[in-house]
Write a protein that holds these residues in place. Structure first.
Motif, mmCIF file in Angstrom:
data_model
loop_
_atom_site.group_PDB
_atom_site.id
_atom_site.type_symbol
_atom_site.label_atom_id
_atom_site.label_comp_id
_atom_site.label_asym_id
_atom_site.label_seq_id
_atom_site.Cartn_x
_atom_site.Cartn_y
_atom_site.Cartn_z
ATOM 1 N N UNK A 1 0.813 -1.205 0.000
ATOM 2 C CA UNK A 1 0.000 0.000 0.000
ATOM 3 C C UNK A 1 0.852 1.262 0.000
ATOM 4 N N UNK A 2 2.156 1.102 -0.069
ATOM 5 C CA UNK A 2 3.025 2.258 -0.096
ATOM 6 C C UNK A 2 3.388 2.786 1.279
ATOM 7 N N UNK A 3 2.987 2.097 2.344
ATOM 8 C CA UNK A 3 3.326 2.560 3.690
ATOM 9 C C UNK A 3 4.756 2.188 4.025
ATOM 10 N N UNK A 4 5.410 3.032 4.780
ATOM 11 C CA UNK A 4 6.797 2.768 5.146
ATOM 12 C C UNK A 4 6.860 1.696 6.214
ATOM 13 N N UNK A 5 7.660 0.660 5.989
ATOM 14 C CA UNK A 5 7.919 -0.340 7.009
ATOM 15 C C UNK A 5 8.996 0.195 7.935
ATOM 16 N N UNK A 6 8.776 0.158 9.245
ATOM 17 C CA UNK A 6 9.725 0.709 10.194
ATOM 18 C C UNK A 6 11.029 -0.067 10.151
ATOM 19 N N UNK A 7 12.119 0.650 10.173
ATOM 20 C CA UNK A 7 13.443 0.039 10.131
ATOM 21 C C UNK A 7 14.310 0.711 11.181
ATOM 22 N N UNK A 8 14.962 -0.098 12.017
ATOM 23 C CA UNK A 8 15.775 0.467 13.083
ATOM 24 C C UNK A 8 17.217 0.015 12.958
ATOM 25 N N UNK A 9 18.122 0.904 13.262
ATOM 26 C CA UNK A 9 19.543 0.585 13.201
ATOM 27 C C UNK A 9 20.314 1.611 14.011
ATOM 28 N N UNK B 1 9.855 10.246 -4.586
ATOM 29 C CA UNK B 1 10.988 9.924 -3.725
ATOM 30 C C UNK B 1 10.562 10.087 -2.272
ATOM 31 N N UNK B 2 10.829 9.069 -1.463
ATOM 32 C CA UNK B 2 10.517 9.119 -0.040
ATOM 33 C C UNK B 2 11.817 9.245 0.742
ATOM 34 N N UNK B 3 11.948 10.334 1.473
ATOM 35 C CA UNK B 3 13.131 10.586 2.295
ATOM 36 C C UNK B 3 12.725 10.365 3.752
ATOM 37 N N UNK B 4 13.251 9.308 4.364
ATOM 38 C CA UNK B 4 12.848 8.948 5.715
ATOM 39 C C UNK B 4 13.953 9.152 6.739
ATOM 40 N N UNK B 5 13.682 9.954 7.763
ATOM 41 C CA UNK B 5 14.645 10.166 8.846
ATOM 42 C C UNK B 5 14.554 8.988 9.805
ATOM 43 N N UNK B 6 15.706 8.461 10.247
ATOM 44 C CA UNK B 6 15.717 7.194 10.985
ATOM 45 C C UNK B 6 16.757 7.213 12.107
ATOM 46 N N UNK B 7 16.492 8.019 13.131
ATOM 47 C CA UNK B 7 17.366 8.056 14.308
ATOM 48 C C UNK B 7 16.524 7.805 15.565
ATOM 49 N N UNK B 8 16.039 6.594 15.751
ATOM 50 C CA UNK B 8 15.092 6.311 16.837
ATOM 51 C C UNK B 8 15.617 6.634 18.228
ATOM 52 N N UNK B 9 16.896 6.375 18.483
ATOM 53 C CA UNK B 9 17.446 6.629 19.820
ATOM 54 C C UNK B 9 17.580 8.118 20.116
ATOM 55 N N UNK C 1 8.991 13.972 2.584
ATOM 56 C CA UNK C 1 9.897 13.944 3.725
ATOM 57 C C UNK C 1 9.111 13.414 4.916
ATOM 58 N N UNK C 2 9.582 12.308 5.497
ATOM 59 C CA UNK C 2 8.839 11.677 6.582
ATOM 60 C C UNK C 2 9.798 11.103 7.618
ATOM 61 N N UNK C 3 9.239 10.439 8.606
ATOM 62 C CA UNK C 3 10.020 9.777 9.645
ATOM 63 C C UNK C 3 9.761 8.284 9.601
ATOM 64 N N UNK C 4 10.796 7.514 9.906
ATOM 65 C CA UNK C 4 10.635 6.070 10.028
ATOM 66 C C UNK C 4 10.507 5.654 11.495
#
Length: 328
Positions: free
Chosen positions: A51-59, A79-87, A118-121
């Motif tokens: 469905x085009x939803x972002x799957x959460x990814x952690x690292x 283009x999907x730009x996802x910010x990924x700094x969970x901590x 521009x979104x968040x993961x």
């Protein structure tokens, strides 16, 4: 590509005399002088479900602080730009600024890109602002240059020639909201929290917030929010015009992203050169007097007349079919 005919034809079609008009011309000419070519850079990508939803990814690896996905198939051009700094609650660090500069440069050079999300993961967070833990370790002499670089990044984001949409599914505070303000359109969930809260730390918004927020919601209201370091939710943000849409959050925490994807899909079929010229005309025209703005519009319109896309649009209308635009 016919739209990129160079500065000479632009100057010929855009004859204005005042200093403001000359300034506007220089900005437009700089835009027209760019050449959009395909980038060979390989970027990390978030996985997307059907469905085009972002799957959460952690690292915890710094190379995963930003994940960029060039969609394909029917969504090619998005283009999907996802910010990924969970901590760190997606806080803006030196590394994130560096990676975002690279991503923006790639997008700017790629003529096949038609819109950017521009979104968040990270669930519940868009961007919490500056990385204060990293900032505390900086020498006083380092702070100014870093803020200048972050400001330059957000300016580059705002100067992308294609439509940009901020999908705010969580807290967007300080520099996080400043990034969203640089986007053309903002969509939030109703539970998202937004605010320029820098005065709580005895500083001011330093990445464009004092300039962009008044342009979006008006001077008086912007002063109130900044002076009081007030945080508003998505519903309040829509009422004051800070976001275009406020959608009810879903169980997966990506309602704003899904709405942004729907909007990108509305934009995708339209003439890509026309979209770029419309954005240029609006962005430059809003900063000058009406007479100069109309001259800017005329100059931008002149750029779409010789394009193959314009002829395709007329042919498709005559033949009662969907046009197939190629950005030529």
């Amino acid at each position: 590509m016919a739209v990129l005919v160079g500065c000479r034809s632009f100057w010929q079609s855009f004859r204005v005399q005042s200093a403001h008009r000359q300034s506007a011309c220089r900005l437009a000419a700089a835009f027209f002088s760019r050449r959009y070519v395909l980038s060979n850079r390989v970027v990390l990508c978030p996985r997307l479900n059907g469905h085009g939803a972002v799957t959460r990814y952690y690292s915890s690896d710094s190379k995963d602080d930003l994940r960029v996905r060039y969609l394909d198939g029917e969504d090619s051009g998005i283009v999907v730009v996802g910010i990924n700094r969970p901590k760190a609650k997606n806080a803006i660090s030196k590394n994130l600024v560096k990676m975002m500069f690279e991503a923006v440069e790639d997008i700017k050079k790629n003529k096949k890109v038609r819109s950017v999300i521009l979104c968040s993961l990270v669930p519940g967070i868009f961007c919490a602002g500056a990385d204060l833990k990293e900032r505390a370790k900086m020498h006083q002499s380092e702070v100014g240059p870093f803020v200048s670089k972050a400001r330059a990044l957000i300016t580059e984001l705002g100067n992308l020639p294609v439509p940009t949409i901020a999908a705010i599914d969580g807290a967007a505070l300080g520099g996080g909201l400043e990034m969203a303000l640089a986007c053309d359109i903002r969509i939030s969930s109703n539970t998202a929290k937004m605010g320029l809260v820098e005065t709580k730390l005895a500083i001011i918004p330093g990445a464009g917030g004092t300039q962009r927020l008044p342009r979006v919601i008006g001077v008086s209201l912007a002063k109130e929010l900044i002076f009081a370091a007030r945080v508003v939710d998505g519903t309040q943000a829509q009422q004051m015009g800070l976001v275009s849409h406020s959608v009810e959050q879903n169980d997966s925490g990506d309602a704003a992203y899904l709405r942004a994807l729907e909007l990108s899909r509305e934009i995708n079929p339209q003439g890509p050169i026309a979209i770029r010229m419309a954005k240029l005309a609006i962005n430059q025209g809003i900063e000058v007097d009406l007479s100069t703005g109309l001259a800017i519009e005329e100059a931008c319109y002149s750029q779409v007349i010789p394009t193959k896309d314009r002829l395709e649009g007329l042919a498709a209308f005559k033949e009662k079919r969907q046009p197939q635009y190629k950005g030529e």
